[in-house]
Design a protein around this motif. Sequence first.
Motif, PDB file in Angstrom:
ATOM      1  N   ALA A  26     -70.771-106.684 -25.577  1.00  0.00           N
ATOM      2  CA  ALA A  26     -71.753-105.812 -26.102  1.00  0.00           C
ATOM      3  C   ALA A  26     -71.489-104.255 -25.860  1.00  0.00           C
ATOM      4  O   ALA A  26     -71.258-103.314 -26.653  1.00  0.00           O
ATOM      5  CB  ALA A  26     -73.134-106.079 -25.573  1.00  0.00           C
ATOM      6  N   VAL A  27     -70.914-103.962 -24.527  1.00  0.00           N
ATOM      7  CA  VAL A  27     -71.007-102.763 -23.889  1.00  0.00           C
ATOM      8  C   VAL A  27     -69.784-102.074 -24.608  1.00  0.00           C
ATOM      9  O   VAL A  27     -69.652-101.002 -25.070  1.00  0.00           O
ATOM     10  CB  VAL A  27     -71.006-102.610 -22.565  1.00  0.00           C
ATOM     11  CG1 VAL A  27     -70.629-101.235 -21.867  1.00  0.00           C
ATOM     12  CG2 VAL A  27     -72.405-103.069 -21.935  1.00  0.00           C
ATOM     13  N   MET A  28     -68.752-102.673 -24.508  1.00  0.00           N
ATOM     14  CA  MET A  28     -67.272-102.176 -24.796  1.00  0.00           C
ATOM     15  C   MET A  28     -67.232-101.945 -26.517  1.00  0.00           C
ATOM     16  O   MET A  28     -66.825-101.059 -26.705  1.00  0.00           O
ATOM     17  CB  MET A  28     -66.198-103.163 -24.408  1.00  0.00           C
ATOM     18  CG  MET A  28     -66.282-103.060 -22.832  1.00  0.00           C
ATOM     19  SD  MET A  28     -65.974-101.687 -22.105  1.00  0.00           S
ATOM     20  CE  MET A  28     -64.257-101.269 -22.095  1.00  0.00           C
ATOM     21  N   ALA A  29     -67.946-102.871 -26.963  1.00  0.00           N
ATOM     22  CA  ALA A  29     -68.168-102.452 -28.562  1.00  0.00           C
ATOM     23  C   ALA A  29     -68.536-101.275 -28.760  1.00  0.00           C
ATOM     24  O   ALA A  29     -68.144-100.679 -29.806  1.00  0.00           O
ATOM     25  CB  ALA A  29     -68.973-103.561 -29.177  1.00  0.00           C
ATOM     26  N   THR A  30     -69.476-100.664 -27.917  1.00  0.00           N
ATOM     27  CA  THR A  30     -70.124 -99.422 -28.303  1.00  0.00           C
ATOM     28  C   THR A  30     -68.936 -98.372 -28.266  1.00  0.00           C
ATOM     29  O   THR A  30     -69.292 -97.222 -28.760  1.00  0.00           O
ATOM     30  CB  THR A  30     -71.334 -99.149 -27.487  1.00  0.00           C
ATOM     31  OG1 THR A  30     -70.659 -98.962 -25.960  1.00  0.00           O
ATOM     32  CG2 THR A  30     -72.212-100.135 -27.562  1.00  0.00           C
ATOM     33  N   LEU A  31     -67.768 -98.638 -27.605  1.00  0.00           N
ATOM     34  CA  LEU A  31     -66.802 -97.548 -27.494  1.00  0.00           C
ATOM     35  C   LEU A  31     -65.482 -97.906 -28.401  1.00  0.00           C
ATOM     36  O   LEU A  31     -64.611 -97.321 -28.215  1.00  0.00           O
ATOM     37  CB  LEU A  31     -66.198 -97.459 -25.755  1.00  0.00           C
ATOM     38  CG  LEU A  31     -67.372 -96.995 -25.172  1.00  0.00           C
ATOM     39  CD1 LEU A  31     -66.977 -97.409 -23.688  1.00  0.00           C
ATOM     40  CD2 LEU A  31     -68.245 -95.618 -25.346  1.00  0.00           C
ATOM     41  N   GLY A  32     -65.716 -98.728 -29.346  1.00  0.00           N
ATOM     42  CA  GLY A  32     -64.678 -99.202 -30.338  1.00  0.00           C
ATOM     43  C   GLY A  32     -63.717-100.222 -29.693  1.00  0.00           C
ATOM     44  O   GLY A  32     -62.877-100.170 -30.050  1.00  0.00           O
ATOM     45  N   CYS A  33     -64.061-100.826 -28.461  1.00  0.00           N
ATOM     46  CA  CYS A  33     -63.383-101.850 -27.867  1.00  0.00           C
ATOM     47  C   CYS A  33     -63.577-103.351 -28.106  1.00  0.00           C
ATOM     48  O   CYS A  33     -64.598-103.358 -28.475  1.00  0.00           O
ATOM     49  CB  CYS A  33     -62.958-101.310 -26.343  1.00  0.00           C
ATOM     50  SG  CYS A  33     -62.448 -99.792 -26.114  1.00  0.00           S
ATOM     51  N   LYS A  34     -62.641-104.085 -27.865  1.00  0.00           N
ATOM     52  CA  LYS A  34     -63.120-105.522 -28.011  1.00  0.00           C
ATOM     53  C   LYS A  34     -61.926-106.285 -26.979  1.00  0.00           C
ATOM     54  O   LYS A  34     -61.305-105.631 -26.605  1.00  0.00           O
ATOM     55  CB  LYS A  34     -62.679-106.018 -29.484  1.00  0.00           C
ATOM     56  CG  LYS A  34     -61.057-105.753 -29.895  1.00  0.00           C
ATOM     57  CD  LYS A  34     -60.802-106.144 -31.210  1.00  0.00           C
ATOM     58  CE  LYS A  34     -59.302-106.111 -31.416  1.00  0.00           C
ATOM     59  NZ  LYS A  34     -58.977-104.860 -32.128  1.00  0.00           N
ATOM     60  N   ARG A  35     -62.283-107.617 -27.040  1.00  0.00           N
ATOM     61  CA  ARG A  35     -61.502-108.489 -26.279  1.00  0.00           C
ATOM     62  C   ARG A  35     -60.253-108.559 -26.934  1.00  0.00           C
ATOM     63  O   ARG A  35     -60.118-108.868 -27.947  1.00  0.00           O
ATOM     64  CB  ARG A  35     -62.068-109.964 -26.058  1.00  0.00           C
ATOM     65  CG  ARG A  35     -63.243-110.009 -25.369  1.00  0.00           C
ATOM     66  CD  ARG A  35     -63.441-111.635 -25.294  1.00  0.00           C
ATOM     67  NE  ARG A  35     -64.980-112.133 -24.549  1.00  0.00           N
ATOM     68  CZ  ARG A  35     -65.008-112.987 -24.185  1.00  0.00           C
ATOM     69  NH1 ARG A  35     -64.205-114.077 -24.268  1.00  0.00           N
ATOM     70  NH2 ARG A  35     -66.364-113.123 -23.543  1.00  0.00           N
ATOM     71  N   ILE A  36     -59.214-108.068 -25.943  1.00  0.00           N
ATOM     72  CA  ILE A  36     -57.733-108.215 -26.596  1.00  0.00           C
ATOM     73  C   ILE A  36     -57.206-109.450 -26.002  1.00  0.00           C
ATOM     74  O   ILE A  36     -56.441-110.070 -26.618  1.00  0.00           O
ATOM     75  CB  ILE A  36     -57.092-106.925 -25.798  1.00  0.00           C
ATOM     76  CG1 ILE A  36     -57.565-105.603 -26.359  1.00  0.00           C
ATOM     77  CG2 ILE A  36     -55.651-106.953 -26.242  1.00  0.00           C
ATOM     78  CD1 ILE A  36     -57.535-105.358 -28.019  1.00  0.00           C
ATOM     79  N   LEU A  37     -57.418-109.735 -24.607  1.00  0.00           N
ATOM     80  CA  LEU A  37     -56.928-111.153 -23.869  1.00  0.00           C
ATOM     81  C   LEU A  37     -57.816-111.797 -23.435  1.00  0.00           C
ATOM     82  O   LEU A  37     -58.668-111.279 -22.619  1.00  0.00           O
ATOM     83  CB  LEU A  37     -55.545-110.525 -23.043  1.00  0.00           C
ATOM     84  CG  LEU A  37     -54.314-110.193 -23.700  1.00  0.00           C
ATOM     85  CD1 LEU A  37     -53.531-109.719 -22.698  1.00  0.00           C
ATOM     86  CD2 LEU A  37     -53.799-111.268 -24.360  1.00  0.00           C
TER      87      LEU A  37
END
Length: 132
Positions: A26-37
């Motif tokens: 949830a938190v990383m999505a707010t910065l335009g990031c996602k699970r990569i690995l």
Amino acid sequence: MSQAPLLSHASVGTNQFDKVAVFYDAVMATLGCKRILDYPGAIGYGAEYPEFWVQHPHDGKPASVGNGTHVGFTAISKAQVDAFHAAALAHGGKDDGAPGPREDYGAQYYGAFVRDLDGNKIEAMFWDESKA
């Protein structure tokens, strides 16, 4: 040839992997990031490649928090900083500095600090060039 980024990646340890995975999704999505690995006991987040990891410590011992240590993430707006802070609190994080200007860091600095579920200190910051 251009200079490579200063940092390749940063990581924090966790003792509650499944819960902290939900928090960071949830938190990383707010910065335009996602699970990569995804690896057993480790998740790498980023926009294009894994720049931030959450994981069980490699030595098998419990994760602990470093005094004076934190990871700061770049936001592209004040609204992203605000969303980062709100998502962290909504998913069990603890406030460690509400969103706002940090004049001690310069007139352009706008940031927010939180503690994740294990107590790791994380931050989102926006550098407001219009304040220069």
